[in-house]
Write an enzyme that holds these catalytic residues in place. Structure first.
Site, PDB file in Angstrom:
ATOM      1  N   LYS A  49       0.844  -1.201   0.000  1.00  0.00           N
ATOM      2  CA  LYS A  49       0.000   0.000   0.000  1.00  0.00           C
ATOM      3  C   LYS A  49       0.879   1.251   0.000  1.00  0.00           C
ATOM      4  O   LYS A  49       2.093   1.153   0.231  1.00  0.00           O
ATOM      5  CB  LYS A  49      -0.915  -0.023   1.233  1.00  0.00           C
ATOM      6  CG  LYS A  49      -0.166  -0.025   2.565  1.00  0.00           C
ATOM      7  CD  LYS A  49      -1.086  -0.419   3.721  1.00  0.00           C
ATOM      8  CE  LYS A  49      -0.329  -0.406   5.047  1.00  0.00           C
ATOM      9  NZ  LYS A  49      -1.106  -1.007   6.133  1.00  0.00           N
ATOM     10  N   MET A  95      10.449  24.828   3.170  1.00  0.00           N
ATOM     11  CA  MET A  95       9.738  24.034   2.168  1.00  0.00           C
ATOM     12  C   MET A  95      10.705  23.272   1.262  1.00  0.00           C
ATOM     13  O   MET A  95      10.509  22.094   0.981  1.00  0.00           O
ATOM     14  CB  MET A  95       8.838  24.947   1.312  1.00  0.00           C
ATOM     15  CG  MET A  95       7.955  24.193   0.344  1.00  0.00           C
ATOM     16  SD  MET A  95       7.010  25.279  -0.726  1.00  0.00           S
ATOM     17  CE  MET A  95       5.945  26.115   0.440  1.00  0.00           C
ATOM     18  N   ARG A  97     -11.306  -0.191  14.573  1.00  0.00           N
ATOM     19  CA  ARG A  97     -11.068   0.674  13.421  1.00  0.00           C
ATOM     20  C   ARG A  97     -11.764   0.127  12.186  1.00  0.00           C
ATOM     21  O   ARG A  97     -12.502   0.816  11.522  1.00  0.00           O
ATOM     22  CB  ARG A  97      -9.541   0.718  13.210  1.00  0.00           C
ATOM     23  CG  ARG A  97      -9.042   1.699  12.240  1.00  0.00           C
ATOM     24  CD  ARG A  97      -7.542   1.656  12.154  1.00  0.00           C
ATOM     25  NE  ARG A  97      -7.043   0.411  11.564  1.00  0.00           N
ATOM     26  CZ  ARG A  97      -5.795   0.236  11.106  1.00  0.00           C
ATOM     27  NH1 ARG A  97      -4.918   1.232  11.185  1.00  0.00           N
ATOM     28  NH2 ARG A  97      -5.421  -0.903  10.583  1.00  0.00           N
ATOM     29  N   TYR A 134      13.601  30.523   9.200  1.00  0.00           N
ATOM     30  CA  TYR A 134      12.291  31.103   9.509  1.00  0.00           C
ATOM     31  C   TYR A 134      12.077  31.224  11.013  1.00  0.00           C
ATOM     32  O   TYR A 134      12.383  30.305  11.772  1.00  0.00           O
ATOM     33  CB  TYR A 134      11.171  30.219   8.952  1.00  0.00           C
ATOM     34  CG  TYR A 134      10.918  30.417   7.470  1.00  0.00           C
ATOM     35  CD1 TYR A 134      10.443  31.634   6.979  1.00  0.00           C
ATOM     36  CD2 TYR A 134      11.128  29.373   6.583  1.00  0.00           C
ATOM     37  CE1 TYR A 134      10.200  31.788   5.621  1.00  0.00           C
ATOM     38  CE2 TYR A 134      10.880  29.530   5.228  1.00  0.00           C
ATOM     39  CZ  TYR A 134      10.418  30.743   4.756  1.00  0.00           C
ATOM     40  OH  TYR A 134      10.170  30.909   3.410  1.00  0.00           O
TER      41      TYR A 134
HETATM   42  C1  LIG Z   1      -0.270  -1.907   6.841  1.00  0.00           C
HETATM   43  C2  LIG Z   1      -0.818  -3.222   7.219  1.00  0.00           C
HETATM   44  C3  LIG Z   1       0.026  -4.338   7.342  1.00  0.00           C
HETATM   45  C4  LIG Z   1       1.530  -4.237   7.291  1.00  0.00           C
HETATM   46  O1  LIG Z   1       1.996  -3.747   8.532  1.00  0.00           O
HETATM   47  P1  LIG Z   1       3.537  -3.487   8.825  1.00  0.00           P
HETATM   48  O2  LIG Z   1       3.564  -3.067  10.245  1.00  0.00           O
HETATM   49  O3  LIG Z   1       3.961  -2.414   7.886  1.00  0.00           O
HETATM   50  O4  LIG Z   1       4.248  -4.774   8.567  1.00  0.00           O
HETATM   51  C5  LIG Z   1      -0.565  -5.569   7.578  1.00  0.00           C
HETATM   52  N1  LIG Z   1      -1.917  -5.683   7.712  1.00  0.00           N
HETATM   53  C6  LIG Z   1      -2.742  -4.638   7.620  1.00  0.00           C
HETATM   54  C7  LIG Z   1      -4.199  -4.825   7.816  1.00  0.00           C
HETATM   55  C8  LIG Z   1      -2.221  -3.362   7.388  1.00  0.00           C
HETATM   56  O5  LIG Z   1      -3.053  -2.312   7.329  1.00  0.00           O
END
Ligand SMILES: *Cc1c(COP(=O)(O)O)cnc(C)c1O
Length: 386
Positions: free
Chosen positions: A50, A325, A148, A268
């Protein structure tokens, strides 16, 4: 092929024109996947890709992982899944964020599997499968503590009685750890037990609980499939121990200017003061590149501050003032003058500055450092050797 794909790979930015040089080691990525697979016992090792493979690039990371032997991929969004499909025609691809209303036909068109997280989603997928006359695969997510996403454990225990389960193929039952990186956290065992209880009501369904850190828990909650993300990209899944993973991402910036500052502030809002004469290097990278502004150094020269660092000619040098930036100012007074010149490259991520350490110095986690890796870096890749 599509515009989005070109933007996401940012292949048109040449190193000599870029402020930041990002290097991704696909051989290290593949080797990390093998390490995780070898630590997962008989469970299948998937890969979580992802957020553009945690910033490293879906179009590069996924083929490298597939070549290493990875068959199953997880993304958060349908749009990411379509990008994975384009480079992994044979893979099994799950979309973690659930089924948005009206998207079933897109899943089927690209041969993707939703992770269903509520009875509404289960009902929508089941009724789509009924209307199509085919049993399509999906995963079901049970929430064992995150509060969640997913069915509650109570709902999970009633799954076996739901008629809709006959209309599609439950290819995976999954849940997600709340704090697997804290190996002694009692929540881990509570979640494992709750997950096991739901699983026992659905015999024959494959099960998955462990993220990167979960793989290394002494309880070995590997079940049938593990879902590592962060550790693939070099993050430490065992923060209390040495990192068993190899670094994947390296980031360099360039020195744009060098100047002496005497008893005056830098940057800044004048948040950092040079006491006496200090030599300041201005680097060609800033928060617009995804480098967190929270790594700003507010205080005086010579003070120990929890703030960003950079390796200049191999020596750690502290940030001086607020991250801008497009620029970061650092104190290079302690480096011999002839070892630091305009145009030199310096290390922002690499060596002692691991992604975990960069995250810590910015008051965040390495995950956020990785997933913000900037779109305007010149990106280079070391190929994996299969
Ligand atoms: C992001 C995610 C993972 C991977 O988790 P890591 O801590 O990056 O290994 C696995 N399962 C779900 C549901 C996730 O959202």
């Amino acid at each position: 092929m599509t515009k989005t794909e070109q933007t996401s790979t940012a292949s048109r930015i040449l190193p000599e024109m870029a402020g930041g040089l990002l290097h991704i080691d696909l051989a290290a990525l593949a080797s990390n996947w093998r390490t995780l697979r070898d630590n997962a016992g008989s469970a299948e090792a998937s890969a979580v890709v992802k957020a553009d493979a945690y910033g490293t690039g879906i179009e590069q990371a996924v083929p490298a992982l597939a070549q290493a032997g990875c068959r199953t991929f997880f993304v958060a969004h349908l749009s990411e899944a379509i990008r994975v499909r384009a480079v992994a025609p044979e893979a099994t691809i799950y979309v973690l964020n659930g089924l948005f209303p009206g998207t079933c036909s897109t899943y089927v068109e690209h041969d993707l599997r939703p992770v269903l997280g509520s009875f509404e989603e289960i009902e929508e997928w089941a009724s789509f499968c009924r209307s199509q006359g085919g049993k399509r695969e999906a995963a079901i997510h049970v929430d064992t503590g995150m509060n969640r996403l997913g069915l509650t454990v109570q709902q999970g225990l009633t799954l076996k009685d739901r008629a809709e389960l006959k209309d599609f193929e439950t290819a995976l039952l999954m849940s997600h750890f709340v704090s697997a990186e804290e190996s002694d956290n009692p929540l881990n065992i509570r979640q494992i037990e709750a997950f096991r209880a739901v699983r026992e009501t659905l015999p024959g369904v494959r099960a998955s609980l462990a993220n990167s850190s979960g793989i290394f828990l002494k309880e070995k909650p590997h079940f049938d499939l593990v879902r590592p993300g962060y550790a693939l990209y070099g993050g430490n899944p065992t923060p209390d121990h040495d990192n068993p993973m190899s670094p994947v991402a390296g980031l360099k910036a360039r020195i744009v200017q060098l100047r002496w500052v005497e008893d005056d502030t830098v940057g800044y809002n004048a948040r950092w003061l040079a006491l006496g004469r200090r030599r300041i290097a201005t680097l060609s990278i800033g928060y617009a590149d995804g480098y967190p502004r929270s790594a700003s150094a507010r205080g005086k020269s010579g003070e120990e501050l929890l703030a960003g660092q950079v390796l200049v000619a191999g020596h750690p040098c502290p940030f001086a003032g607020n991250v801008s930036m497009d620029l970061i100012t650092v104190d290079v007074t302690d480096i011999p003058e002839n070892e630091v010149r305009r145009g030199d490259t310096v290390t922002m991520i690499g060596g002692s500055l691991t992604i975990d350490e960069v995250g810590r110095r910015a008051g965040t986690i390495g995950y956020e450092i990785l997933t913000n890796l900037g779109r305007r870096y010149a990106r280079t890749y070391t190929e994996s050797q299969g």
